[in-house]
Design an enzyme around this catalytic site. Structure first.
Site, PDB file in Angstrom:
ATOM      1  CG  ASP A  37      55.035  69.442  15.490  1.00 13.61           C
ATOM      2  OD1 ASP A  37      55.608  68.349  15.562  1.00 13.61           O
ATOM      3  OD2 ASP A  37      55.039  70.144  14.466  1.00 13.61           O
ATOM      4  CB  CYS A  76      56.524  63.541  12.607  1.00 14.34           C
ATOM      5  SG  CYS A  76      55.903  65.220  12.796  1.00 14.34           S
ATOM      6  CG  HIS A 134      54.752  61.140   9.090  1.00 17.40           C
ATOM      7  ND1 HIS A 134      55.225  62.214   9.788  1.00 17.40           N
ATOM      8  CD2 HIS A 134      55.223  61.284   7.820  1.00 17.40           C
ATOM      9  CE1 HIS A 134      55.932  62.999   8.995  1.00 17.40           C
ATOM     10  NE2 HIS A 134      55.942  62.451   7.790  1.00 17.40           N
ATOM     11  CE  LYS A 296      58.336  69.525  13.349  1.00 17.37           C
ATOM     12  NZ  LYS A 296      57.048  69.571  12.647  1.00 17.37           N
TER      13      LYS A 296
END
Length: 348
Positions: A37, A76, A134, A296
Site C-alpha cells: 500500500d 494485495c 497472502h 487503493k
C-alpha cells in the site's frame, strides 16, 4: 494468448551491460522488495517533500526509476498472484483478496501454475520468501509447497505489527511451523532478510529473496522514535500523515540494512535489486498518491500506478529514468528471458 511484449522492454532497460548476459560469469542474485500500500507520492524520490527515504531512493539513484510502473491490481492478493505467475490475476485464479474466511475470500491460486521460485530453482537458485504471502493459508498453496526453500513471515493479508495477530489469529510461520516472536513486524522481516543474506555469504548458488513487507499497510503502527523524528523535522505535519511517514521511513531503515548486508557479504555487485509496491496508497490512512486521482481499491491511476525501481551494479546505468509502461506480471518472464529460459507455455 497473453502478450509478453512488456518484458522485452524491461530487458532493454536492465541490460546496460559491459558484456552480454550470455557471457556473464555467473547468474545474478535477485532481491525483490515489495512494499504494501505504498502510494506513488510516498517516497522522496517520487516527489514526497515530507518524506526521507534515502535507502530506497538509493536503488533508483544507483539504477533506474520506473515512472510508469503499474501494479496488476488495486489490492494485495491479485498483484501478488500476477507477480508470482506472470499472468493476469484473474487467469491465475486470484481476482480479489484471499482471506481466512472462505465465505469472504475472492480467489484461489491455481495449483497447476508454476510460480516464480519454482522457475528460478530450475537454474539452481536458492529461494526465500520473507514477510507477507497472502496467496493461501493451507495446502497446496503454502509458500514452501509453491517453490520457496525458506519461508519466514505471515500467511494472511494484514496483522498488528506488535502482536502479529489479526482478529485474534496469528498466521506467523517459519516454513510451515507456527511461531511466536516479539518485535515490530518490519524489524523482524528486516532481521530475517539480513540473516538469510549472511547465510548466503559462502554459497556459490545464486539466490532469490522475495522480501514482502507489510509496511505501510494498516494498522499504522510506527515505532514512537520514528514518529518523534518525523515531527521534529516536520512540526506542522498532520498527525495521521506523520504516523504514515514514520512507518514508511521505518521500512526504509530496514531496506538500508538489507542493502548493507548485500555489501557486507560481497554480493551487492552480483545482485539485481528491485523495489515496488503492490498497489496504490490508502489516503484514509495518510498515504499519498501524488498528482494521481484515487488510490487503493480504485481503478483510477492512484490505485494502480506505483513506485518502481531497480539497480544492478555495472549492468543498469545509475540515475536512469524510464517511462515505459510495465506491470507486476512482467517480472517473471523478464527473469526467465534474462536467464535464457522459456516460460511462454505458462502465458497461454
Amino acid at each position: 494468448m497473453q502478450t509478453i511484449g512488456s518484458p522485452i522492454k524491461l530487458i532493454a532497460i536492465f541490460l546496460f551491460l559491459v558484456s552480454g548476459v550470455a557471457q556473464a560469469a555467473s547468474l545474478p542474485n535477485i532481491v525483490l522488495i515489495m512494499a504494501d500500500d505504498l502510494g506513488y507520492g510516498d517516497l522522496s524520490s517520487f516527489g514526497a517533500a515530507d518524506m526521507r527515504t534515502p535507502h530506497i531512493d538509493s536503488i533508483a539513484g544507483q539504477g533506474v526509476r520506473l515512472t510508469n510502473y503499474y501494479a496488476n491490481s488495486t489490492v494485495c492478493s491479485p498483484t501478488r498472484a500476477a507477480l508470482m505467475t506472470g499472468k493476469f490475476s484473474d487467469l491465475a485464479g486470484v481476482p480479489g483478496v484471499v482471506r481466512p474466511n472462505t465465505n469472504d475470500s475472492y480467489g484461489y491460486l491455481d495449483p497447476a501454475l508454476e510460480l516464480m521460485p519454482r522457475v528460478l530453482k530450475k537454474k539452481g537458485y536458492s529461494t526465500a520468501l520473507i514477510g507477507k504471502w497472502h496467496l493461501g493459508l493451507s495446502s497446496p498453496n503454502l509458500p514452501n509447497e509453491r517453490g520457496f526453500d525458506l519461508y519466514r513471515g505471515h500467511l494472511s493479508g494484514m496483522m498488528d505489527y506488535y502482536t502479529h495477530e489479526h482478529r485474534g489469529l496469528s498466521t506467523l510461520r517459519h516454513n510451515e511451523t507456527p511461531i511466536s516472536v516479539e518485535g515490530h513486524a518490519t524489524d523482524l522481516f528486516s532481521d530475517w532478510a539480513v540473516e538469510y543474506l549472511r547465510d548466503q555469504r559462502g554459497s556459490e548458488e545464486p539466490f532469490f529473496l522475495y522480501l514482502a513487507y507489510t509496511a505501510p499497510h494498516s494498522p499504522i503502527q510506527p515505532p514512537e522514535e520514528n514518529v518523534d523524528r518525523v515531527l521534529a523535522r516536520e512540526p506542522g505535519l498532520d498527525e495521521k500523515r506523520a504516523k504514515f511517514v514514520a512507518l514508511v521511513e521505518h521500512m526504509d531503515d530496514g531496506v538500508g540494512r538489507v542493502l548493507a548486508a548485500l555489501e557486507e557479504t560481497g554480493k551487492l555487485q552480483d545482485t539485481l535489486v528491485i523495489f515496488v509496491s503492490d498497489n496504490g496508497g490508502a489516503g484514509w490512512f495518510g498515504a499519498s498518491n501524488g498528482p494521481l486521482r484515487g488510490g487503493k481499491q480504485d481503478l483510477f491511476e492512484g490505485g494502480i500506478k506505483v513506485p518502481g525501481m531497480a539497480m544492478w551494479p555495472g549492468k543498469i546505468k545509475p540515475g536512469t529514468t524510464r517511462d515505459d509502461v510495465m506491470l507486476s506480471m512482467d517480472w517473471l518472464p523478464t527473469f526467465a528471458s534474462l536467464l535464457s529460459m522459456d516460460v511462454t507455455h505458462q502465458m497461454d
